[in-house]
Design an enzyme around this catalytic site. Structure first.
Site, PDB file in Angstrom:
ATOM      1  N   ASP A   1       1.672   0.721 -55.243  1.00 53.67           N
ATOM      2  CA  ASP A   1       1.457   1.816 -54.286  1.00 53.67           C
ATOM      3  C   ASP A   1       2.698   2.189 -53.480  1.00 53.67           C
ATOM      4  O   ASP A   1       2.772   3.269 -52.907  1.00 53.67           O
ATOM      5  CB  ASP A   1       0.303   1.459 -53.330  1.00 53.67           C
ATOM      6  CG  ASP A   1       0.511   0.107 -52.626  1.00 53.67           C
ATOM      7  OD1 ASP A   1       1.581  -0.508 -52.798  1.00 53.67           O
ATOM      8  OD2 ASP A   1      -0.414  -0.350 -51.912  1.00 53.67           O
ATOM      9  N   HIS A   2       3.683   1.303 -53.427  1.00 54.28           N
ATOM     10  CA  HIS A   2       4.860   1.562 -52.577  1.00 54.28           C
ATOM     11  C   HIS A   2       5.975   2.308 -53.318  1.00 54.28           C
ATOM     12  O   HIS A   2       6.426   3.354 -52.900  1.00 54.28           O
ATOM     13  CB  HIS A   2       5.436   0.239 -52.063  1.00 54.28           C
ATOM     14  CG  HIS A   2       4.713  -0.353 -50.897  1.00 54.28           C
ATOM     15  ND1 HIS A   2       3.425  -0.801 -50.959  1.00 54.28           N
ATOM     16  CD2 HIS A   2       5.124  -0.595 -49.626  1.00 54.28           C
ATOM     17  CE1 HIS A   2       3.060  -1.282 -49.782  1.00 54.28           C
ATOM     18  NE2 HIS A   2       4.083  -1.171 -48.950  1.00 54.28           N
TER      19      HIS A   2
ATOM     20  N   ASP B   1       1.026  -8.300 -47.793  1.00 49.06           N
ATOM     21  CA  ASP B   1       1.302  -7.095 -47.025  1.00 49.06           C
ATOM     22  C   ASP B   1       0.675  -7.278 -45.654  1.00 49.06           C
ATOM     23  O   ASP B   1      -0.455  -7.773 -45.542  1.00 49.06           O
ATOM     24  CB  ASP B   1       0.695  -5.866 -47.722  1.00 49.06           C
ATOM     25  CG  ASP B   1       1.231  -4.590 -47.102  1.00 49.06           C
ATOM     26  OD1 ASP B   1       2.147  -3.984 -47.673  1.00 49.06           O
ATOM     27  OD2 ASP B   1       0.729  -4.213 -46.016  1.00 49.06           O
TER      28      ASP B   1
ATOM     29  N   SER C   1       6.421  -6.065 -40.966  1.00 44.10           N
ATOM     30  CA  SER C   1       6.042  -6.294 -42.359  1.00 44.10           C
ATOM     31  C   SER C   1       5.961  -7.777 -42.729  1.00 44.10           C
ATOM     32  O   SER C   1       6.523  -8.639 -42.062  1.00 44.10           O
ATOM     33  CB  SER C   1       7.086  -5.592 -43.213  1.00 44.10           C
ATOM     34  OG  SER C   1       7.318  -6.277 -44.394  1.00 44.10           O
TER      35      SER C   1
ATOM     36  N   ARG D   1       7.259  -8.725 -45.592  1.00 42.77           N
ATOM     37  CA  ARG D   1       8.246  -8.863 -46.678  1.00 42.77           C
ATOM     38  C   ARG D   1       9.021 -10.172 -46.577  1.00 42.77           C
ATOM     39  O   ARG D   1       9.742 -10.407 -45.609  1.00 42.77           O
ATOM     40  CB  ARG D   1       9.186  -7.651 -46.707  1.00 42.77           C
ATOM     41  CG  ARG D   1      10.019  -7.439 -45.477  1.00 42.77           C
ATOM     42  CD  ARG D   1      10.716  -6.083 -45.489  1.00 42.77           C
ATOM     43  NE  ARG D   1       9.773  -4.996 -45.310  1.00 42.77           N
ATOM     44  CZ  ARG D   1      10.021  -3.863 -44.674  1.00 42.77           C
ATOM     45  NH1 ARG D   1      11.213  -3.613 -44.189  1.00 42.77           N
ATOM     46  NH2 ARG D   1       9.089  -2.941 -44.536  1.00 42.77           N
TER      47      ARG D   1
ATOM     48  N   ARG E   1       3.335   2.604 -38.259  1.00 40.76           N
ATOM     49  CA  ARG E   1       4.636   2.142 -37.728  1.00 40.76           C
ATOM     50  C   ARG E   1       5.601   3.296 -37.517  1.00 40.76           C
ATOM     51  O   ARG E   1       5.696   4.178 -38.371  1.00 40.76           O
ATOM     52  CB  ARG E   1       5.283   1.146 -38.708  1.00 40.76           C
ATOM     53  CG  ARG E   1       4.485  -0.114 -38.779  1.00 40.76           C
ATOM     54  CD  ARG E   1       5.137  -1.228 -39.547  1.00 40.76           C
ATOM     55  NE  ARG E   1       4.306  -2.388 -39.331  1.00 40.76           N
ATOM     56  CZ  ARG E   1       4.028  -3.318 -40.232  1.00 40.76           C
ATOM     57  NH1 ARG E   1       4.599  -3.263 -41.420  1.00 40.76           N
ATOM     58  NH2 ARG E   1       3.238  -4.323 -39.942  1.00 40.76           N
TER      59      ARG E   1
HETATM   60  C1  MIC Z   1       5.133  -2.048 -44.388  1.00 45.08           C
HETATM   61  O1  MIC Z   1       4.266  -1.286 -44.010  1.00 45.08           O
HETATM   62  O2  MIC Z   1       6.096  -2.401 -43.665  1.00 45.08           O
HETATM   63  C2  MIC Z   1       5.060  -2.585 -45.815  1.00 45.08           C
HETATM   64  C3  MIC Z   1       6.110  -1.909 -46.586  1.00 45.08           C
HETATM   65  O3  MIC Z   1       3.810  -2.274 -46.363  1.00 45.08           O
HETATM   66  C4  MIC Z   1       5.255  -4.100 -45.741  1.00 45.08           C
HETATM   67  C5  MIC Z   1       5.401  -4.766 -47.034  1.00 45.08           C
HETATM   68  C6  MIC Z   1       6.763  -4.630 -47.668  1.00 45.08           C
HETATM   69  O4  MIC Z   1       7.777  -4.648 -46.976  1.00 45.08           O
HETATM   70  O5  MIC Z   1       6.789  -4.539 -48.895  1.00 45.08           O
HETATM   71  C7  MIC Z   1       4.167  -4.846 -44.968  1.00 45.08           C
HETATM   72  O6  MIC Z   1       3.542  -4.251 -44.117  1.00 45.08           O
HETATM   73  O7  MIC Z   1       3.998  -6.050 -45.146  1.00 45.08           O
HETATM   74 FE1  SF4 Z   2       1.879   1.287 -47.344  1.00 49.25          FE
HETATM   75 FE2  SF4 Z   2       2.685  -0.445 -45.469  1.00 49.25          FE
HETATM   76 FE3  SF4 Z   2       2.505   2.169 -44.940  1.00 49.25          FE
HETATM   77 FE4  SF4 Z   2       0.323   0.789 -45.291  1.00 49.25          FE
HETATM   78  S1  SF4 Z   2       1.812   0.509 -43.649  1.00 49.25           S
HETATM   79  S2  SF4 Z   2       0.769   2.795 -46.150  1.00 49.25           S
HETATM   80  S3  SF4 Z   2       0.935  -0.668 -46.866  1.00 49.25           S
HETATM   81  S4  SF4 Z   2       3.900   1.191 -46.377  1.00 49.25           S
END
Ligand code: MIC
Ligand code: SF4
Length: 643
Positions: free
Chosen positions: A64-65, A119, A537, A539, A379
């Site tokens: 999805d990313h 995630d 995140s 990550r 975010r």
């Molecule tokens: C985010 O919203 O920051 C992400 C991208 O979904 C991350 C995961 C990632 O960095 O791949 C998260 O929320 O854990």
């Molecule tokens: Fe995707 Fe993370 Fe954004 Fe949710 S917050 S839509 S999981 S990038």
């Protein structure tokens, strides 16, 4: 014993330890999810563990990313993930099928189960009465291998809801209000549990919006009871038999309680550049808007897009606004199409995209220079949109659409009659593309592109650690500061040497070069930080890539939960200042020594001395016995290999 929903689920899943606050507990994990940006590494780790097939009740691999295919890298990763899912017995949700959290809620979530996801927004499942927790990829890989998930027993923060939301006020405003009260670190160490008469007025997707956005409080997770609304949601999904009632006992006790009367809420908005920078919309109304994005795992349900479409039946979008819709899932897209709402959105001038994360993680949709971007995302950390010096505001779909109509930030109550939404009794499932697990021994080959680099090897911790403060940072540093995302860097998630070039890029573009120069002289690195270090995140690259560059110690005022766990997994020692005032005494460039650190760790000592140029600072080691062994071994994989 009377219990909260949290305690009931924890008790049903406890494999080791006792439900005593502050102590480590081991939990059985029923379900896992991964997304592609963290998933490639998680499956490389799963392979390294050497288990032939996942051992959970259900595991899903989502893409999805990383949807922009500007070269072979993302497409190779998609193919790798599909082959991994077939090989190891997982469900596979392909690109375009939707955001992991939204799809999981629709098709897989079950009240009372535990879900571990790579995630940070995995708590979305709390809207269904699951205990759904975000973690690093390696922790999820261990759970897929049938190992328990280790967690410090959280406290329970009860949020007692009363009243009903007024027209044009929605679930998003509930959490904006809680963020306003508690801040981005107010939930650290807690599960936020909702109860009280106000709960019944919230649908499952309203609840999921709240538990999802609750990740921004730093909470371990958030959870709602499973009640009649939950049953109705599952029935519409064709999964009513998976429902069970799960509510807190009337005399359950919470460690903290907050009262929140939903009828007193007004439309709220988080200003740049933190989700807790919340004010009433009326305070910033009138500011011109360049971009409005509706989507993300927080606000892209059928309800959200229907309310937006119904509002647009009577109004046009301002010509000065780029108005974009990122549907949460194929199910959302199919149902708003069948009900005619998609046509309204297209007529009104929306740029309609495929279902996925898209601009929420900077995968396209960067706003123009100095232009205000209003997003229904969770975010708005600085630069996350892809535009340096961005002005990103977070708000409900109601505020977003009202502002897109007027071209300026607008209180939606100005629009008159509110298009109330009632959930249909049946839905198109939208799951035709979800691949079921293949049978065991399928003999399928794992397809690896050239961008997939082998997992790096790491050294154990030395007896005495010597190094240098390579960076000193302020409070609330996010993982987006440590390891940025975006369309250019995300495709490198399965290549640690390549992605490590971007560590701390937002703060110091030369960080990777300086670390490499230091490494040539045999110097390893310490990073010093303030409160809530590593928020955001899940990550693990924010630990793995700095470790690859030679960072071995982080000394901060306090840590965010997931980041601390990731640091331990990759052998970076997480220390906190015994006296926060000592933060001022430690300068960037200082040479530091921690004598006898290995013995101190293994001996269970909870304080160490960090020596520097004639002075000394006390640091706290707040770690379990298991954590200490993992750190001494140089990381979780080393520790697991050593048996
Ligand atoms: C985010 O919203 O920051 C992400 C991208 O979904 C991350 C995961 C990632 O960095 O791949 C998260 O929320 O854990
Ligand atoms: Fe995707 Fe993370 Fe954004 Fe949710 S917050 S839509 S999981 S990038």
């Amino acid at each position: 014993m009377a219990g909260t929903v949290t305690e009931k689920i924890l008790a049903e899943h406890l494999m080791d330890g006792a439900l005593e606050q502050g102590t480590e507990i081991a939990l059985r994990i029923d379900q896992t999810l991964t997304q592609d940006a963290t998933g490639t590494m998680a499956y490389l780790e799963f392979e390294a563990i050497g288990i032939p097939r996942v051992k959970t009740e259900l595991s899903v691999c989502y893409v999805d990313h990383n949807l922009v295919q500007s070269d072979f890298k993302n497409a190779d990763d998609h193919r790798f993930l599909q082959s991994v899912a077939r090989r190891f017995g997982l469900y596979f949700s392909p690109p375009g099928n939707g955001i992991s959290h939204q799809v999981h809620l629709e098709r897989f979530g079950v009240p009372g189960k535990t879900l571990l996801g790579s995630d940070s927004h995995t708590p979305t499942g709390g809207g269904l009465g699951m205990l759904a927790i975000g973690a690093g990829g390696l922790d999820v890989a261990m759970a897929m291998a049938g190992k328990p998930f280790y967690l410090i027993m959280p406290k329970v923060y009860g949020i007692r809801l009363t009243g009903r939301l007024n027209p044009w006020v929605s679930a998003r405003d509930v959490l904006l209000e809680i963020l306003r009260r508690l801040s981005v670190k107010g939930g650290v160490g807690y599960v936020m549990e909702y109860f009280g008469p106000g709960v019944a007025g919230l649908s499952v997707t309203d609840r999921a919006c709240i538990t999802n956005f609750g990740a921004e409080l730093g909470a371990t997770t958030s959870v709602f009871p499973s009640d009649e609304n939950t049953r109705r949601f599952l029935a519409a999904q064709g999964r009513e038999e998976q429902w069970r009632e799960l509510v807190a006992d009337p005399d359950a006790s919470y460690d903290e309680v907050m009262e929140l009367d939903l009828s007193t809420l007004e439309p709220l908005i988080a200003c740049p550049s933190s989700p807790d920078n919340v004010v009433p919309v009326s305070e910033v109304a009138g500011r011109p808007v360049a971009q409005v994005l509706i989507g993300s795992c927080t606000n892209s349900s059928i309800r959200d897009l229907t309310v937006v479409a119904k509002t647009l039946e009577k109004h046009d979008i301002s010509l000065d606004v780029s108005f974009e819709i990122n549907p949460g899932s194929r199910q959302v897209l199919e149902n708003i199409t069948a009900r005619g709402d998609l046509l309204t959105l297209i007529h009104a001038g929306a740029r309609v995209h495929q279902a996925g994360c898209l601009g929420c993680i900077g995968m396209g949709q960067a706003p123009p220079t100095e232009g205000i971007s209003l997003r229904t995302f969770p975010r708005n950390f600085p630069g996350r949109s892809g535009t340096a010096g961005d002005h990103v505001y977070l708000c409900s779909p109601e505020v977003a659409v009202a502002s897109a109509i007027k071209g300026v930030i607008t209180d939606p109550r100005e629009l008159g009659e509110y298009p109330e939404f009632t959930w249909p009794e049946t839905l198109l499932p939208g799951d035709a593309r979800i691949e079921k697990p293949w049978p065991g021994d399928s003999g399928i080959e794992i397809l690896r592109g050239p961008n997939i680099a082998p997992f790096p090897d790491f050294e154990p911790l030395p007896e005495t650690w010597k190094g240098k403060v390579m960076l000193k940072l302020a409070d609330n540093i996010t993982t987006d500061h440590i390891m940025p995302a975006g369309a250019r860097i995300l495709p490198l998630r399965s290549n640690i040497p390549a992605i490590s070039e971007y560590v701390f890029h937002q703060v110091n573009q030369n960080f990777a070069r300086e670390m490499k120069e230091a490494a040539l002289e045999g110097v390893s690195g310490m990073v010093v930080g303030g409160e809530n270090y590593g928020q955001g995140s899940s990550r693990e690259h924010a630990a793995l890539a700095p470790r690859y560059l030679g960072v071995r110690v982080k000394l901060v005022k306090s840590f965010a939960r997931i980041h601390k766990a990731n640091l331990i997994n990759f052998g970076i020692l997480p220390l906190t200042f015994a006296d926060p005032a000592d933060y001022e005494r430690l300068e960037q460039g200082a040479e530091v020594v921690i004598p006898g650190i290995r013995d101190a760790l293994l001996g269970g000592v909870d304080r160490v001395t960090v020596e520097m140029d004639g002075a000394a600072i006390e640091a706290v080691i707040d770690l379990s016995r298991r954590h200490r062994e993992i750190l001494a071994a140089g990381g979780l994989l080393n520790w697991a290999r050593n048996g």
